[in-house]
Design a protein around this motif. Structure first.
Motif, PDB file in Angstrom:
ATOM      1  N   GLU A 101      23.018  39.790  81.345  1.00 48.03           N
ATOM      2  CA  GLU A 101      22.273  41.022  81.109  1.00 48.03           C
ATOM      3  C   GLU A 101      21.691  41.050  79.698  1.00 48.03           C
ATOM      4  N   GLY A 102      22.479  40.600  78.735  1.00 46.47           N
ATOM      5  CA  GLY A 102      21.988  40.558  77.355  1.00 46.47           C
ATOM      6  C   GLY A 102      20.832  39.590  77.207  1.00 46.47           C
ATOM      7  N   ARG A 106      17.128  40.439  75.753  1.00 41.81           N
ATOM      8  CA  ARG A 106      16.553  39.709  74.618  1.00 41.81           C
ATOM      9  C   ARG A 106      15.202  39.105  74.987  1.00 41.81           C
ATOM     10  N   ASP A 156      19.691  31.169  72.474  1.00 47.13           N
ATOM     11  CA  ASP A 156      20.472  32.063  73.331  1.00 47.13           C
ATOM     12  C   ASP A 156      20.482  31.554  74.775  1.00 47.13           C
TER      13      ASP A 156
END
Length: 219
Positions: A101-102, A106, A156
């Motif tokens: 989800e993050g 992002r 990421d």
């Protein structure tokens, strides 16, 4: 960017990728439609769209060309991230609940910021027709900022890929993963340093401008 690992300059066909010993054995995920997608190779190839040594860039590049290539790289990285998200919904046992989800958030922030930077800079025609250095400084700053955001997102994305696929050995290309992760990290560190330099420059310019404006009011 001059001190990064050599990223491929353009995507290779899937068959060529699978047979390239430098890339290692291909590892494909499958989306809801059953389409095969090599996430790691795609992340590597995305870097090849914009993380190229300065000397390798075309001499006739337009002022905004590097920024446009960076946007293309971010779009390619977003495609890889979307594939991970789709795969996680089909195979929730592979990822921790909500672990991506993050990453989605992002990606959305990165695309929004990079688009804002692109809209901020003058057109190539204005830059080329203006004698002042202001427009060139704007596009240089916007490009550095976009590079910072895009390389951070790539890191990421690689981090999200590592645990379920590299660490578990499902994807055997650990050496390749580490090599290009280091390449992205080098590029990110250089970008952050450049942004810090710009921050100092803008503070000095703002201070000088205030002094000039004060002197003009007093004359």
């Amino acid at each position: 960017m001059t001190n990064i690992h050599p990223f491929p300059k353009r995507p290779a066909p899937k068959k060529a990728r699978a047979k390239n010993p430098a890339m290692g054995p291909a590892f494909f995920l499958h989306d809801a439609d059953g389409k095969a997608f090599d996430v790691l190779a795609h992340v590597v190839e995305a870097g090849g769209l914009f993380l190229i040594p300065t000397l390798d860039q075309p001499e006739d590049d337009l002022p905004n060309a590097y920024l446009v290539r960076t946007i293309a790289g971010l779009e390619a990285l977003t495609e890889a991230a979307n594939t991970l998200v789709v795969y996680s919904r089909i195979h929730p046992e592979v990822f921790g609940q909500g672990s991506l989800e993050g990453l989605i958030a992002r990606a959305q922030r990165a695309r929004k910021l990079v688009r804002k930077l692109y809209d901020m800079v003058p057109s190539n025609e204005i830059i080329l027709s203006t004698n002042g250095f202001g427009p060139e400084l704007m596009v240089e700053y916007a490009t550095s900022a976009a590079l910072t955001v895009t390389t951070r997102f790539a890191l990421d994305l690689l981090a999200a890929y590592y645990d379920p696929f590299i660490k578990t050995g499902k994807d055997k290309r650990k050496a390749m993963f580490r090599d290009f992760q280091a390449g992205y990290q080098d590029a990110y560190d250089e970008c952050v340093a450049r942004i810090e330099d710009y921050d100092l420059l803008f503070k000095e310019l703002a201070s000088a401008n205030r002094a000039v404006q004060k002197a003009l009011r007093e004359t």
